[in-house]
Design an enzyme around this catalytic site. Structure first.
Site, short mmCIF file in Angstrom:
data_model
loop_
_atom_site.label_atom_id
_atom_site.label_comp_id
_atom_site.label_asym_id
_atom_site.label_seq_id
_atom_site.Cartn_x
_atom_site.Cartn_y
_atom_site.Cartn_z
N ARG A 128 -3.36 -9.88 5.38
CA ARG A 128 -3.86 -10.03 4.01
C ARG A 128 -2.78 -9.51 3.06
O ARG A 128 -2.44 -8.33 3.10
CB ARG A 128 -5.16 -9.23 3.84
CG ARG A 128 -5.78 -9.27 2.46
CD ARG A 128 -7.05 -8.42 2.44
NE ARG A 128 -7.65 -8.39 1.12
CZ ARG A 128 -7.32 -7.53 0.15
NH1 ARG A 128 -6.35 -6.64 0.37
NH2 ARG A 128 -7.92 -7.57 -1.02
N LYS B 51 0.82 -1.22 0.00
CA LYS B 51 0.00 0.00 0.00
C LYS B 51 0.86 1.27 0.00
O LYS B 51 2.06 1.25 0.22
CB LYS B 51 -0.96 -0.01 1.19
CG LYS B 51 -2.12 -0.97 0.99
CD LYS B 51 -3.15 -0.88 2.11
CE LYS B 51 -4.35 -1.78 1.81
NZ LYS B 51 -5.33 -1.75 2.92
#
Length: 268
Positions: free
Chosen positions: A248, A214
């Site tokens: 995740r 991210k």
């Protein structure tokens, strides 16, 4: 915690959820797995590498994403979920915030609903999850980045999601919380959410951390998406040491190794 036909030790272990985006435009791997054969092959690979859950997503939620119709999203995810279920005995998560998509995915064999809006977008989502006695992951998210006391507000707002679920009939033991790194937060807030994971874990719910590749990693290290593995691994170690039950990630093998190493140190 039971997800599908698997029993997860939420008190003592950290499990890896492998990301399977069947989309043309996801920020990391858009277009790589968006036909059934490629998607199933990647799911098999992640399972072989040690993924405990496969998270199937049919709509990108990256910054600036284009929303697609429920029917288009269903047409992307249902054939993939059905095909994976035929080949693998592994719990499947559906990454969606739309109740119609969640219902179709659950009918196709999904075991967990992973909602990036924590049941606050679609008022029918909690009811669908309760009806199927499914597990859910409720992520913290908001439209406006406004907080009085960020960490405490984030935790209380995430617990509101759990209350929505419980009030709709979802069992408390079927709820996972996610601090929502990258959603409704500034760069500094994303770092704080990771730093204070232990506080969210202290709520008594299993916690999932999703930081893989991210922008908080890219901004910290000044690196493009395809060079963010090491940064992701650091967040995975933080998750283990803070008491998170799930991470995740895109890169299953490497994150499994990081989890094992961190757990060995933590548990000695």
């Amino acid at each position: 915690m039971i997800i599908g036909n698997k029993d997860f030790d939420v008190k003592n272990n950290t499990y890896v959820m492998g990301i399977l985006n069947v989309t043309p435009d996801s920020f990391s791997d858009g277009g790589k797995w968006n036909n059934v054969d490629k998607a199933v092959a990647h799911a098999v690979k992640m399972a072989e590498e040690g993924a405990a859950i496969i998270d199937v997503g049919g709509e990108s939620t990256r910054p600036g994403y284009t929303q697609i119709t429920d029917d288009e999203e269903i047409s992307r995810v249902v054939p993939v979920i059905s095909a994976i279920k035929k080949q693998l005995n592994i719990p499947i998560s559906i990454d969606t915030y739309k109740s119609k998509v969640a219902k179709a995915a659950l009918d196709a064999g999904a075991d967990l609903v992973n909602d990036v809006w924590g049941f606050k977008y679609d008022k029918d989502m909690a009811k669908v999850v309760a009806e199927y006695n499914a597990t859910c992951c409720l992520m913290h998210n908001k439209d406006k980045i406004e907080y009085e006391d960020f960490v405490n507000d984030m935790i209380s707002e995430t617990l509101e999601c759990a209350d929505i679920a419980i009030n709709a009939g979802v069992k408390k033991e079927n709820i996972i919380l996610d601090p929502g790194v990258g959603f409704g937060k500034t760069y500094e807030m994303n770092l704080m959410a990771i730093k204070h994971l232990d506080k969210l874990c202290q709520t008594g719910y299993p916690v999932l951390l999703g930081c893989s590749k991210k922008s908080v990693i890219g901004n910290t290290l000044d690196l493009p998406i395809n060079e963010r593995l090491e940064g992701t691994l650091v967040t995975t170690v933080m998750a283990v040491l803070s008491g998170c039950t799930f991470v995740r990630v895109h890169d299953v093998k490497e994150n499994i190794r990081a989890v094992k190493m961190a757990q060995a140190i933590k548990n000695i």
